[in-house]
Design an enzyme around this catalytic site. Structure first.
Site, PDB file in Angstrom:
ATOM      1  N   ASN A   7       7.968 -11.151   2.848  1.00  0.00           N
ATOM      2  CA  ASN A   7       9.147 -12.175   3.607  1.00  0.00           C
ATOM      3  C   ASN A   7       8.296 -13.324   3.273  1.00  0.00           C
ATOM      4  O   ASN A   7       7.845 -14.047   3.104  1.00  0.00           O
ATOM      5  CB  ASN A   7       9.271 -12.052   4.206  1.00  0.00           C
ATOM      6  N   HIS A  10       9.015 -18.417   3.677  1.00  0.00           N
ATOM      7  CA  HIS A  10       7.958 -19.833   4.097  1.00  0.00           C
ATOM      8  C   HIS A  10       7.693 -20.275   2.665  1.00  0.00           C
ATOM      9  O   HIS A  10       7.106 -21.213   2.635  1.00  0.00           O
ATOM     10  CB  HIS A  10       6.677 -19.170   4.516  1.00  0.00           C
ATOM     11  N   HIS A  43      15.894 -13.811   4.763  1.00  0.00           N
ATOM     12  CA  HIS A  43      16.297 -14.648   5.467  1.00  0.00           C
ATOM     13  C   HIS A  43      17.674 -15.249   5.444  1.00  0.00           C
ATOM     14  O   HIS A  43      16.719 -16.771   5.823  1.00  0.00           O
ATOM     15  CB  HIS A  43      15.810 -14.654   7.359  1.00  0.00           C
ATOM     16  N   ARG A  45      18.989 -17.594   6.972  1.00  0.00           N
ATOM     17  CA  ARG A  45      19.716 -18.035   7.864  1.00  0.00           C
ATOM     18  C   ARG A  45      20.935 -19.380   8.087  1.00  0.00           C
ATOM     19  O   ARG A  45      21.102 -19.829   7.601  1.00  0.00           O
ATOM     20  CB  ARG A  45      18.597 -18.755   8.717  1.00  0.00           C
ATOM     21  N   ARG A  49      17.422 -23.144   7.151  1.00  0.00           N
ATOM     22  CA  ARG A  49      15.896 -24.532   6.290  1.00  0.00           C
ATOM     23  C   ARG A  49      15.114 -23.512   5.956  1.00  0.00           C
ATOM     24  O   ARG A  49      14.797 -24.317   5.166  1.00  0.00           O
ATOM     25  CB  ARG A  49      15.999 -23.422   8.550  1.00  0.00           C
ATOM     26  N   GLU A  70      17.994 -10.357   5.483  1.00  0.00           N
ATOM     27  CA  GLU A  70      18.408 -10.539   6.862  1.00  0.00           C
ATOM     28  C   GLU A  70      18.972 -11.354   6.985  1.00  0.00           C
ATOM     29  O   GLU A  70      19.092 -12.519   6.659  1.00  0.00           O
ATOM     30  CB  GLU A  70      17.156 -10.725   7.549  1.00  0.00           C
ATOM     31  N   THR A 101      12.698 -15.852  14.500  1.00  0.00           N
ATOM     32  CA  THR A 101      13.212 -14.268  15.411  1.00  0.00           C
ATOM     33  C   THR A 101      12.713 -13.763  16.564  1.00  0.00           C
ATOM     34  O   THR A 101      11.193 -13.816  16.957  1.00  0.00           O
ATOM     35  CB  THR A 101      13.294 -13.486  14.664  1.00  0.00           C
ATOM     36  N   GLU A 151      14.728  -1.795  11.999  1.00  0.00           N
ATOM     37  CA  GLU A 151      13.079  -2.368  11.764  1.00  0.00           C
ATOM     38  C   GLU A 151      12.534  -2.598  13.729  1.00  0.00           C
ATOM     39  O   GLU A 151      12.936  -3.496  14.360  1.00  0.00           O
ATOM     40  CB  GLU A 151      13.330  -3.383  11.031  1.00  0.00           C
ATOM     41  N   HIS A 192       6.962  -8.405  11.912  1.00  0.00           N
ATOM     42  CA  HIS A 192       7.246  -9.584  13.094  1.00  0.00           C
ATOM     43  C   HIS A 192       5.701 -10.128  13.055  1.00  0.00           C
ATOM     44  O   HIS A 192       5.085  -9.388  14.181  1.00  0.00           O
ATOM     45  CB  HIS A 192       8.130  -9.301  14.497  1.00  0.00           C
TER      46      HIS A 192
HETATM   47  N1  PXP Z   1      10.833  -8.713   9.475  1.00  0.00           N
HETATM   48  C1  PXP Z   1      12.097  -9.098  10.512  1.00  0.00           C
HETATM   49  C2  PXP Z   1      13.189  -8.847  10.491  1.00  0.00           C
HETATM   50  C3  PXP Z   1      11.734 -10.900  10.448  1.00  0.00           C
HETATM   51  O1  PXP Z   1      12.743 -11.173  11.560  1.00  0.00           O
HETATM   52  C4  PXP Z   1      10.907 -11.626  10.501  1.00  0.00           C
HETATM   53  C5  PXP Z   1      10.810 -12.736  10.811  1.00  0.00           C
HETATM   54  O2  PXP Z   1      11.654 -13.562   9.687  1.00  0.00           O
HETATM   55  C6  PXP Z   1      10.206 -10.592   9.735  1.00  0.00           C
HETATM   56  C7  PXP Z   1       9.744  -9.112   9.687  1.00  0.00           C
HETATM   57  C8  PXP Z   1       8.870 -11.302   9.110  1.00  0.00           C
HETATM   58  O3  PXP Z   1       7.752 -11.492  10.144  1.00  0.00           O
HETATM   59  P1  PXP Z   1       6.498 -12.763  10.137  1.00  0.00           P
HETATM   60  O4  PXP Z   1       7.127 -13.594   9.261  1.00  0.00           O
HETATM   61  O5  PXP Z   1       6.403 -13.053  11.228  1.00  0.00           O
HETATM   62  O6  PXP Z   1       5.853 -12.092   9.176  1.00  0.00           O
END
Ligand code: PXP
Length: 239
Positions: A7, A10, A43, A45, A49, A70, A101, A151, A192
């Site tokens: 992901n 960030h 994602h 959003r 953001r 996402e 999330t 997921e 997550h």
């Molecule tokens: N999976 C989903 C569906 C999420 O919403 C997120 C957070 O955006 C993640 C995975 C990744 O989570 P983390 O950034 O805490 O590793």
């Protein structure tokens, strides 16, 4: 082989902090793929953001890169997703003021809406996934909704592990949900709050086929580099 989805939200967060162009999520998407990520997750959003429309459009246009987008059930976001055609969709709940999330979808409350969204993406051969809490009831509902994947939200497990609390019950819930989902023919993913130790624990759950990891992976890369951190995660999930 279990898959690692990275992901990169960030990376966009850091870029946006300056309001300029660096670091570029489009470059990041290509780069993490080169380093061995099996897919990337972004994602889009509602408040934009981190990832923005143009990022998502450019990233989804890349050939040879599997993109997991996402999205919430917001009609405008769903429309954009249809336009930019990612390879995969993961539907997540979204609250405007949350930092991240916070939990899985409320499947029973949103059943009809989700059903329509899933049908619309499946028609276009886009793999659909639902982000859910580890509950057997939700796995049964996910089956009724005919999703390709679920997921499982691993945030609670991660918090318990990080605070040295007893996590057996939560881990068992994830295991039991994974077993039932597989029995129903639903592919299981996890995501997550995952770091090395929680990913290691979950790598033993053979039904989990994909891990989607963001915050820890990007944070750890500040110290040790994306290449090393992605390599470490790939080793852990396939051990
Ligand atoms: N999976 C989903 C569906 C999420 O919403 C997120 C957070 O955006 C993640 C995975 C990744 O989570 P983390 O950034 O805490 O590793």
């Amino acid at each position: 082989m279990k898959r690692l989805g990275v992901n990169i939200d960030h990376i966009a967060t850091i870029r946006n902090a300056r309001g300029e162009l660096h670091p570029d999520p489009f470059f990041a998407a290509k780069y993490v793929r080169k380093l061995g990520a099996n897919s990337i997750t972004i994602h889009l959003r509602e408040d934009r953001r981190h990832i923005r429309d143009l990022d998502a459009k450019k990233i989804c246009s890349l050939k040879k890169l599997l993109v997991n987008l996402e999205i919430s059930t917001n009609t405008k976001i769903v429309k954009i997703a249809h336009k930019i055609k990612p390879n995969f969709i993961c539907i997540v709940p979204e609250k405007r003021k949350e930092i991240t999330t916070e939990g899985g979808l409320n499947l029973s409350k949103n059943k009809n809406k989700l059903k329509k969204i899933i049908i619309s993406f499946k028609k276009k051969k886009i793999r659909t996934s639902l982000f859910i809490n580890p509950s057997l009831k939700d796995i049964r509902l996910a089956k009724e909704l005919n999703t390709d994947c679920v997921e499982i939200h691993t945030g609670k497990l991660s918090n318990l592990v990080k605070s040295n609390k007893n996590f057996t019950n939560e881990l068992n819930k994830i295991k039991n949900c994974s077993i039932l989902a597989k029995k129903f023919g639903i592919e299981v993913h996890a995501g997550h709050g995952l770091d090395y130790s929680t990913t290691k624990l979950l790598s033993k759950v053979k039904e989990i086929k994909e891990f989607n990891i963001g915050h820890f992976l990007i944070g750890e890369s500040i110290f040790f580099g994306l290449s090393k951190v992605i390599r470490n995660f790939k080793k852990i999930i396939n051990n």
